[in-house]
Design a protein around this motif. Sequence first.
Motif, PDB file in Angstrom:
ATOM      1  N   VAL A  26      11.067 -17.465  -1.898  1.00 44.23           N
ATOM      2  CA  VAL A  26      10.512 -18.440  -0.967  1.00 44.23           C
ATOM      3  C   VAL A  26      10.811 -19.838  -1.517  1.00 44.23           C
ATOM      4  O   VAL A  26      10.981 -20.024  -2.732  1.00 44.23           O
ATOM      5  CB  VAL A  26       8.985 -18.281  -0.766  1.00 44.23           C
ATOM      6  N   ILE A  27      10.871 -20.810  -0.635  1.00 43.82           N
ATOM      7  CA  ILE A  27      11.089 -22.199  -1.046  1.00 43.82           C
ATOM      8  C   ILE A  27       9.737 -22.899  -1.025  1.00 43.82           C
ATOM      9  O   ILE A  27       9.144 -23.099   0.032  1.00 43.82           O
ATOM     10  CB  ILE A  27      12.074 -22.900  -0.094  1.00 43.82           C
ATOM     11  N   PRO A  49       4.188 -22.388   1.376  1.00 49.24           N
ATOM     12  CA  PRO A  49       5.568 -22.753   1.027  1.00 49.24           C
ATOM     13  C   PRO A  49       6.233 -23.585   2.116  1.00 49.24           C
ATOM     14  O   PRO A  49       5.819 -23.565   3.285  1.00 49.24           O
ATOM     15  CB  PRO A  49       6.253 -21.392   0.862  1.00 49.24           C
ATOM     16  N   HIS A  50       7.274 -24.283   1.724  1.00 44.11           N
ATOM     17  CA  HIS A  50       8.060 -25.060   2.686  1.00 44.11           C
ATOM     18  C   HIS A  50       8.771 -24.130   3.660  1.00 44.11           C
ATOM     19  O   HIS A  50       8.860 -24.419   4.861  1.00 44.11           O
ATOM     20  CB  HIS A  50       9.084 -25.915   1.935  1.00 44.11           C
ATOM     21  N   GLY A  99      10.386 -19.830  -5.496  1.00 43.49           N
ATOM     22  CA  GLY A  99       9.503 -18.827  -6.081  1.00 43.49           C
ATOM     23  C   GLY A  99       9.998 -17.430  -5.769  1.00 43.49           C
ATOM     24  O   GLY A  99      10.818 -17.219  -4.874  1.00 43.49           O
ATOM     25  N   GLY A 100       9.520 -16.454  -6.534  1.00 46.13           N
ATOM     26  CA  GLY A 100       9.893 -15.056  -6.298  1.00 46.13           C
ATOM     27  C   GLY A 100      11.194 -14.659  -6.949  1.00 46.13           C
ATOM     28  O   GLY A 100      11.768 -13.615  -6.626  1.00 46.13           O
ATOM     29  N   ASN A 105      17.520 -15.781 -16.502  1.00 44.92           N
ATOM     30  CA  ASN A 105      18.780 -15.563 -15.802  1.00 44.92           C
ATOM     31  C   ASN A 105      19.078 -14.084 -15.567  1.00 44.92           C
ATOM     32  O   ASN A 105      20.106 -13.745 -14.971  1.00 44.92           O
ATOM     33  CB  ASN A 105      19.944 -16.221 -16.562  1.00 44.92           C
ATOM     34  N   ARG A 106      18.227 -13.212 -16.039  1.00 49.66           N
ATOM     35  CA  ARG A 106      18.369 -11.792 -15.727  1.00 49.66           C
ATOM     36  C   ARG A 106      17.663 -11.430 -14.423  1.00 49.66           C
ATOM     37  O   ARG A 106      18.018 -10.456 -13.764  1.00 49.66           O
ATOM     38  CB  ARG A 106      17.810 -10.937 -16.869  1.00 49.66           C
ATOM     39  N   THR A 107      16.661 -12.201 -14.069  1.00 46.84           N
ATOM     40  CA  THR A 107      15.911 -11.890 -12.842  1.00 46.84           C
ATOM     41  C   THR A 107      16.436 -12.644 -11.627  1.00 46.84           C
ATOM     42  O   THR A 107      16.252 -12.200 -10.496  1.00 46.84           O
ATOM     43  CB  THR A 107      14.427 -12.226 -13.031  1.00 46.84           C
ATOM     44  N   VAL A 108      17.084 -13.795 -11.852  1.00 43.67           N
ATOM     45  CA  VAL A 108      17.617 -14.573 -10.730  1.00 43.67           C
ATOM     46  C   VAL A 108      18.834 -13.865 -10.155  1.00 43.67           C
ATOM     47  O   VAL A 108      19.716 -13.412 -10.891  1.00 43.67           O
ATOM     48  CB  VAL A 108      17.989 -15.993 -11.192  1.00 43.67           C
ATOM     49  N   ARG A 109      18.868 -13.751  -8.841  1.00 42.46           N
ATOM     50  CA  ARG A 109      19.992 -13.132  -8.153  1.00 42.46           C
ATOM     51  C   ARG A 109      20.688 -14.160  -7.263  1.00 42.46           C
ATOM     52  O   ARG A 109      20.027 -15.006  -6.647  1.00 42.46           O
ATOM     53  CB  ARG A 109      19.520 -11.953  -7.309  1.00 42.46           C
TER      54      ARG A 109
END
Length: 387
Positions: A26-27, A49-50, A99-100, A105-109
């Motif tokens: 989410v942004i 969230p925005h 968020g989310g 850098n292992r969790t960011v997709r």
Amino acid sequence: MSNYQQYMHIQSPGWTLGWTWAKKEVIWSMSGVQTTEQEDCSKFRGIIPHCSKRNPAVVDLLPGTLYNQQSANCCKGGVINSLVQDPGKAISSFQLSVGGTGTTNRTVRLPKIFTLKTPDPGYTCGLAKIVEPSKFVSDDGRRVTQAMMTWKVTCTYSQFRAQNAPTCCVSLSAFYTDTIVPCQKCSCGCHKINGNCVDRDEPQLASGFGKYHNNSPMVGCTSHMCPIRIHWHVKFNYREYWRVKVTITNFNYNVNYTQWNLVVQHPNMDNLAQLFSFNYKSLTPYGTKNDTAMLWGKELYNDVLMQAGPLGNVQSELLFAKDSSTFTFKNGWAFPHTVYFNGDYCVMPHPDSYPSLPNGSSKREASLLMTYKYNFFILVVVGLLIT
């Protein structure tokens, strides 16, 4: 967003950038831009969230936005200049808090399915690729910080994808002949086939109101059916120089072309001595061969090509020096080989129809030329890089 295209820009109403999140991101907030929709955020408690859409669409903020909502290189209404016209305005940037995603850098997709929509819908975006992390230098130049992860997406433009037909055409004339070579018939479409044109004396146009005041293009009825016509007129011939008048006419009743540009390929461009009322920059798309020039309007003077009507044209004159080893008016040499308007190829007249000198001997030809002196004062599309 960096525009590496030399002579193609994104004009008003600007760009819209979209993508699809890989997970349930989410942004929370944004600066410099906003999303076009927020989505249903009823499941959130406390901070709203925005935007919670899985496939958000982002647009640039308008000039004059409050300072606390801005970021560097933002708030230009989505307009991005070409690299040649104004390198400083060929960039647009923004920031968002997401968020989310996790915090490593292992969790960011990487997001998927990037889209770039502009007034000319011809862009196709590739996949996001992880590159070397960006580095940021502090204002005093003594400290460097590094991003956790950086990726880039390249978007390329295709005129064939943008529209089914060309958008401009070229007409020719010269002082040594009464013949005016018009744009080829049906250059951009045929009036009888598509029927989406409007006559100049249409009552809705005269009153300034009516069904034509919307965002769809409404082109005046002509034999060529092009929104833009470029006319190249060989105006004068002097002993050491020759002069050309270039006129760009807008036949579209609904569109103002902001920060327009014209690219002309002609063998005498390396001998351009003076240019009136346009900006000029030489391009060398073929190595050291200097036969291509980019022309565009002067800021706050003629950098906007107004919609069809009395003010719907811009014009300038070009003064060329003669090169005795190459100069001639024979065989259409005085006319351009290729013309582009706002990065799109313009339809040229058939070579056999170019205005030609009257038949006769070389003496007869020379007698037609004015001999008094004149005193005067002296492309590869790379795409958009999103980081």
